[in-house]
Scaffold this motif. Structure first.
Motif, PDB file in Angstrom:
ATOM      1  N   ILE A 809       7.865  12.119   4.133  1.00  0.00           N
ATOM      2  CA  ILE A 809       6.683  11.249   4.046  1.00  0.00           C
ATOM      3  C   ILE A 809       5.845  11.323   5.329  1.00  0.00           C
ATOM      4  O   ILE A 809       6.388  11.438   6.446  1.00  0.00           O
ATOM      5  CB  ILE A 809       7.122   9.794   3.750  1.00  0.00           C
ATOM      6  N   GLY A 810       4.535  11.265   5.168  1.00  0.00           N
ATOM      7  CA  GLY A 810       3.633  11.269   6.320  1.00  0.00           C
ATOM      8  C   GLY A 810       3.459   9.849   6.875  1.00  0.00           C
ATOM      9  O   GLY A 810       3.754   8.859   6.204  1.00  0.00           O
ATOM     10  N   THR A 811       2.941   9.769   8.117  1.00  0.00           N
ATOM     11  CA  THR A 811       2.792   8.466   8.779  1.00  0.00           C
ATOM     12  C   THR A 811       1.848   7.537   8.012  1.00  0.00           C
ATOM     13  O   THR A 811       2.142   6.354   7.811  1.00  0.00           O
ATOM     14  CB  THR A 811       2.240   8.681  10.207  1.00  0.00           C
ATOM     15  N   ALA A 812       0.729   8.075   7.565  1.00  0.00           N
ATOM     16  CA  ALA A 812      -0.262   7.245   6.877  1.00  0.00           C
ATOM     17  C   ALA A 812       0.327   6.660   5.597  1.00  0.00           C
ATOM     18  O   ALA A 812       0.169   5.471   5.291  1.00  0.00           O
ATOM     19  CB  ALA A 812      -1.502   8.084   6.553  1.00  0.00           C
ATOM     20  N   GLU A 813       1.066   7.517   4.877  1.00  0.00           N
ATOM     21  CA  GLU A 813       1.633   7.049   3.621  1.00  0.00           C
ATOM     22  C   GLU A 813       2.700   5.974   3.869  1.00  0.00           C
ATOM     23  O   GLU A 813       2.809   4.982   3.151  1.00  0.00           O
ATOM     24  CB  GLU A 813       2.237   8.243   2.861  1.00  0.00           C
ATOM     25  N   LEU A 814       3.473   6.180   4.941  1.00  0.00           N
ATOM     26  CA  LEU A 814       4.522   5.214   5.283  1.00  0.00           C
ATOM     27  C   LEU A 814       3.898   3.863   5.655  1.00  0.00           C
ATOM     28  O   LEU A 814       4.357   2.806   5.224  1.00  0.00           O
ATOM     29  CB  LEU A 814       5.364   5.771   6.439  1.00  0.00           C
ATOM     30  N   GLU A 815       2.816   3.929   6.443  1.00  0.00           N
ATOM     31  CA  GLU A 815       2.087   2.699   6.805  1.00  0.00           C
ATOM     32  C   GLU A 815       1.600   1.967   5.574  1.00  0.00           C
ATOM     33  O   GLU A 815       1.791   0.751   5.430  1.00  0.00           O
ATOM     34  CB  GLU A 815       0.846   3.091   7.623  1.00  0.00           C
ATOM     35  N   ALA A 816       0.990   2.708   4.682  1.00  0.00           N
ATOM     36  CA  ALA A 816       0.437   2.094   3.468  1.00  0.00           C
ATOM     37  C   ALA A 816       1.541   1.431   2.643  1.00  0.00           C
ATOM     38  O   ALA A 816       1.384   0.315   2.135  1.00  0.00           O
ATOM     39  CB  ALA A 816      -0.290   3.154   2.639  1.00  0.00           C
ATOM     40  N   LEU A 817       2.692   2.149   2.519  1.00  0.00           N
ATOM     41  CA  LEU A 817       3.816   1.590   1.755  1.00  0.00           C
ATOM     42  C   LEU A 817       4.296   0.291   2.392  1.00  0.00           C
ATOM     43  O   LEU A 817       4.577  -0.687   1.714  1.00  0.00           O
ATOM     44  CB  LEU A 817       4.982   2.591   1.699  1.00  0.00           C
ATOM     45  N   ALA A 818       4.375   0.302   3.731  1.00  0.00           N
ATOM     46  CA  ALA A 818       4.874  -0.879   4.436  1.00  0.00           C
ATOM     47  C   ALA A 818       3.932  -2.063   4.223  1.00  0.00           C
ATOM     48  O   ALA A 818       4.375  -3.184   3.949  1.00  0.00           O
ATOM     49  CB  ALA A 818       5.020  -0.564   5.926  1.00  0.00           C
ATOM     50  N   LEU A 819       2.637  -1.802   4.311  1.00  0.00           N
ATOM     51  CA  LEU A 819       1.654  -2.894   4.180  1.00  0.00           C
ATOM     52  C   LEU A 819       1.625  -3.447   2.757  1.00  0.00           C
ATOM     53  O   LEU A 819       1.195  -4.570   2.525  1.00  0.00           O
ATOM     54  CB  LEU A 819       0.258  -2.415   4.594  1.00  0.00           C
ATOM     55  N   ALA A 820       2.117  -2.625   1.794  1.00  0.00           N
ATOM     56  CA  ALA A 820       2.094  -3.082   0.396  1.00  0.00           C
ATOM     57  C   ALA A 820       3.315  -3.939   0.062  1.00  0.00           C
ATOM     58  O   ALA A 820       3.404  -4.518  -1.018  1.00  0.00           O
ATOM     59  CB  ALA A 820       2.015  -1.876  -0.531  1.00  0.00           C
ATOM     60  N   ARG A 821       4.258  -4.034   0.991  1.00  0.00           N
ATOM     61  CA  ARG A 821       5.465  -4.826   0.695  1.00  0.00           C
ATOM     62  C   ARG A 821       5.118  -6.310   0.603  1.00  0.00           C
ATOM     63  O   ARG A 821       4.347  -6.819   1.434  1.00  0.00           O
ATOM     64  CB  ARG A 821       6.526  -4.625   1.790  1.00  0.00           C
ATOM     65  N   PRO A 822       5.678  -7.034  -0.352  1.00  0.00           N
ATOM     66  CA  PRO A 822       5.348  -8.451  -0.533  1.00  0.00           C
ATOM     67  C   PRO A 822       5.577  -9.279   0.726  1.00  0.00           C
ATOM     68  O   PRO A 822       4.749 -10.129   1.072  1.00  0.00           O
ATOM     69  CB  PRO A 822       6.308  -8.902  -1.635  1.00  0.00           C
ATOM     70  N   LYS A 823       6.673  -9.002   1.457  1.00  0.00           N
ATOM     71  CA  LYS A 823       6.956  -9.815   2.634  1.00  0.00           C
ATOM     72  C   LYS A 823       5.901  -9.597   3.713  1.00  0.00           C
ATOM     73  O   LYS A 823       5.517 -10.534   4.421  1.00  0.00           O
ATOM     74  CB  LYS A 823       8.341  -9.480   3.203  1.00  0.00           C
ATOM     75  N   VAL A 824       5.447  -8.348   3.844  1.00  0.00           N
ATOM     76  CA  VAL A 824       4.421  -8.037   4.838  1.00  0.00           C
ATOM     77  C   VAL A 824       3.102  -8.696   4.436  1.00  0.00           C
ATOM     78  O   VAL A 824       2.409  -9.307   5.259  1.00  0.00           O
ATOM     79  CB  VAL A 824       4.251  -6.515   5.001  1.00  0.00           C
TER      80      VAL A 824
END
Ligand SMILES: [Zn+2]
Ligand SMILES: [Zn+2]
Length: 859
Positions: A809-824
């Motif tokens: 996974i690339g950094t941008a995609e990882l960031e996006a996934l993290a920001l989409a988490r309900p807790k975040v």
């Protein structure tokens, strides 16, 4: 399925019931002719897949399943890969058990055999294997054995068959045996275990020895090493020299008779200090000095009373007598005494040996006992003068000849070659090769076999039955009881015949052929089983043979597997086939033993009946269990302890396919994605698992590693199980993984996969077509090699969540996934984060929401 569910009534999925599913699909496949091979078709590459055909014992045991069902999986796998697979089946229907059973039960061997075949055909069908039944051969049928007779006559014309009187191996129950059929140091019968005797008989032989060298060449075939070694040892080629000694002049005879010996050690010729003849050697009466005659004759009588095995025993005290004559050693002109001794056998080699006591243990023992000279002629450097305490056998590169006249000082090997060269110039010997293998004795004094197409006429001698008079039918009404004499000798109507040459009175050969002849060419006949004009259809044979894959027991190493190679070469030399070898790739499956670790047998009561298991679990479970037991070439003791687990696996597959939503699930965990995984990651990881499995399972099918193949399919089913009832089970990754699971399982568990496949097609509104006509799927290499890792997510430096992501996974995609988490999202409450830090090359994500000590970047 539980009957006590208190949930509201919902659509229930049907129970997995192999006993109803399996016969239905077997009938359907038959009806469609799914496995009837179009032998003429050329669009797809051919694949001739064969298991050793069976003796119709009347009961299919677990060993039959162990060889046939994995083979069927290979066939189905190859079909899906695009091969035109031919997998015929037949019966090795002549032979002694039928005759013995008939004698016991009073029923005719034909009746007994055909009834057993009927039963075995029914049992074989329960395996659900893709055999082409149209190609079946049954060797006791005249439509088959007439071609044994025809081929025998071709071999006779070609000089590959001959009749000879000699001392043959004789079993009191089975009559004559081939040498390959005498087993063990105690020389017992391969079939009944009785002690084998010798008898002088006129018998038919096939010239296997003519192919000894060619049979040693395995370069064009892929056969297991143990079989190659056994055949090589059986053929027993050794290089050496044939040396001609001449008898010396004596007061009782003029001398000059030739005594030929074969030796692998011509380098030791100067050490030959006496000769030994077999007591039966034809020159013994002539050479024996009158003063020795009485003792010599007594010794001969004593030797003949001993068995061959007694005579050859290494620890037996060496006996013998001097015959009162000498021979001349051709290399140095020395007179050496001649003995007879029973450790030299007339039937082996030339029946005479040159004795070199310094370098042969038996000769040493003999020389010690009779006080004969022992002369060292080979020595390692520095040991030339050392005395001998026993025979010196070691043969290494730095040894040199000693006490060998002009050859002394030469390296032993070179000295040997020079000695042979010298003998050659003097007509006293030549380089020679000797073999252990003997010609194949094929006459049997039994009833239930192929009659020889041979007539004996007082005027014309041996007369072949003219081709238009074939087949010579085996008469039905012979009294086949008793042994020791061919039953056909009791049938005057059969025996009495007009000589086809002179019309005079003549008699038929009353023996039948060794049934190993039937099995020496049956795979050619599968290609044209009903042909009434020719033994083999040359165009089909050219297209389809050699057999691509042959599977059967290793116990056939120096019988069937050697005879088949010989027969193929003999047919080739008669212009009937083009190839040199019958079977390209050979596999020897292991043996399934009884639960007690012993060979399965009725008398031990440890036989496993597959019919019962099929009734209880279904054929698919039995097939898969046999493949899962362990490596296919190992077999081992039978244990049913794992069969329930294999059955549960198939039921799980059933549920995964028919109930992806988990309607019937009682598992409280179901319906939830694993912690830290969102739907997208879950789909990626499922897809990756499916393609990884496909990659590995494909390799396992290719390499016949069925046990690991099944284990991998079980793992994939476990992965699917974790997503059952989750949103993933509605998506394309699930659909693809299920499809791949069914396709991969189809070769091994053909019925349940066909059933589930048909239900999927019906549910999708697609017209039915068999899963077994599908193409083997292609691995998505990128998906298969994708692996995942778990990444912790911090909010302001505190661990709050974890997600599973592909390692690529690339950094941008990882960031996006993290920001989409309900807790975040909750922590951000609609605000943009101050910063998102992806650290450690994507191994940690920190979302900075507010100020404070936690906002510092991780080290
Ligand atoms: Zn026997
Ligand atoms: Zn005649």
């Amino acid at each position: 399925m539980t009957q006590t569910s208190d949930r509201p009534e919902r659509t229930r999925i049907e129970r997995y019931d192999p006993v109803s599913i399996e016969p239905r699909w077997q009938a359907r496949w038959d009806e469609l002719g799914l496995y009837r091979t179009d032998l003429e078709a050329t669009a797809r590459p051919k694949y001739y897949l064969l298991t050793m055909y069976d003796y119709p014992s009347g009961d299919l045991h677990i060993g039959h399943w162990y060889v046939k069902t994995p083979t069927d999986a290979i066939g189905r796998f190859r079909r899906m890969q695009g091969y035109n697979v031919f997998m015929p089946v037949g019966f090795d229907a002549f032979g002694l058990p039928a005759e013995n059973a008939a004698i016991k039960s009073g029923r005719h061997p034909r009746e007994w055999t055909m009834q057993n075949i009927d039963k075995m055909r029914r049992q074989l069908r329960t395996m659900g294997a893709g055999w082409d039944w149209d190609a079946e051969v049954v060797t006791c049928d005249p439509s088959y054995y007439r071609w044994n007779q025809w081929l025998f006559l071709r071999f006779l014309e070609k000089g590959l068959a001959y009749r000879q009187r000699s001392a043959v191996d004789w079993c009191p129950n089975d009559g004559t045996l081939a040498r390959e059929q005498v087993e063990g140091a105690d020389r017992h019968c391969w079939r009944c275990g009785a002690k084998v005797e010798k008898r002088d008989l006129d018998q038919w032989y096939l010239r296997t020895t003519a192919y000894a060298d060619e049979l040693l060449d395995f370069s064009d075939i892929d056969w297991p090493e143990p079989i190659r070694v056994q055949q090589t040892n059986w053929i027993g080629r050794s290089e050496g020299a044939e040396i001609v000694f001449r008898t010396a002049q004596h007061d009782h005879h003029g001398g000059g008779e030739e005594l030929r010996v074969f030796t692998t050690r011509p380098d030791t010729l100067f050490g030959a200090t006496f000769m030994v003849l077999a007591p039966e050697h034809p020159l013994v009466p002539t050479l024996t000095h009158p003063s020795r005659r009485e003792e010599v004759e007594a010794y001969i009588a004593q030797a003949q009373a001993a068995t061959e095995i007694e005579r050859l025993a290494a620890d037996r005290e060496k006996t013998g007598v001097a015959i009162g004559a000498d021979a001349i050693n051709p290399i140095n002109g020395e007179r050496i005494p001649i003995f007879i001794a029973d450790y030299v056998l007339a039937g082996y080699g030339t029946g005479a040996i040159m004795a070199v006591p310094a370098h042969d243990e038996r000769d040493y023992a003999f020389a010690e006992r009779f006080g004969l000279p022992i002369r060292r002629v080979v020595a390692a450097p520095g040991e030339e003068d050392r005395g001998l305490e026993g025979a010196y056998i070691a043969h290494s590169a730095d040894e040199r000849l000693v006490n060998s006249g002009e050859f002394s000082g030469l390296p032993a090997d070179e000295g040997g070659r020079r000695i042979v060269a010298r003998l050659e110039t003097e007509g006293a010997g030549s380089a020679a090769i000797s073999y252990r293998i003997r010609d194949w004795l094929i006459s049997r004094q039994r009833y239930w076999g192929t009659p020889f197409p041979i007539i004996y006429c007082e005027t014309d001698g041996i007369v072949p039955v003219p081709e238009q008079d074939l087949p010579v039918l085996l008469p039905d009404t012979v009294d086949y009881r008793g042994s020791g004499v061919s039953p056909l000798t009791r049938d005057e109507a059969f025996l009495t015949v007009e000589c086809p040459r002179c019309g005079g009175p003549a008699r038929r050969d009353s023996d039948t052929m060794d049934t190993f002849i039937d099995s020496s060419w049956y795979w050619f006949r599968y290609l044209s089983p009903d042909d009434e004009i020719e033994a083999v259809d040359r165009s089909m044979v050219d297209r389809w043979t050699p057999v691509d894959q042959y599977t059967g027991g290793a116990e056939h190493a120096v019988m069937h597997l050697l005879y088949s190679r010989f027969w193929t070469k003999a047919m080739r030399d008669c212009g009937l086939v083009a190839e040199d070898e019958p079977f390209l790739r050979l596999f020897n499956q292991g043996q399934i033993l009884g639960a007690d670790g012993e060979r399965m047998s009725k008398s031990r009561g440890n036989v496993v009946a597959p019919d019962d298991l099929v009734q209880r679990y279904g054929a698919d479970t039995v097939r898969l269990f046999l493949m899962f037991m362990g490596p296919w070439d190992q077999g081992g003791p039978w244990s049913e302890s794992g069969i329930g687990g294999v059955n549960r696996f198939l039921r799980r597959v059933w549920t995964i396919v028919l109930d992806p939503a988990g309607i019937e699930s009682s598992d409280p965990e179901s319906g939830h994605l694993p912690a830290g995984e969102d739907e997208a990651a879950a789909e990626r990881s499922l897809r990756s698992a499916a393609h990884r499995t496909l990659r590995d399972v494909t390799a396992d099918y290719e390499g016949y590693r069925f046990n690991t193949m099944v284990a991998k399919l079980m793992e994939l089913s476990n992965v699917l199980w974790t997503y059952r009832g989750t949103p993933v089970a509605n998506g394309p990754a699930w659909d693809e993984a299920v499809r791949l699971l069914l396709l991969m399982l189809a070769p091994s568990a053909p019925h349940v996969t066909e059933e589930l496949w048909s239900r999927r097609l019906a549910a999708a509104g697609t017209p039915w077509s068999s899963i077994h006509a599908e193409t083997w799927p292609t691995v998505d290499v990128a998906a298969a090699t994708e692996t995942t890792r778990e990444v912790p997510i911090q909010i302001d430096g505190k661990l709050r969540d974890r997600i599973t992501v592909p390692t690529t996974i690339g950094t941008a995609e990882l960031e996006a996934l993290a920001l989409a988490r309900p807790k975040v999202k909750a922590a951000l409450a609609g605000q943009a984060p101050k910063r998102v830090v992806v650290a450690g090359g994507g191994r940690l994500v920190n979302v900075v929401v507010g100020a404070g000590p936690g906002a510092s970047e991780p080290g």
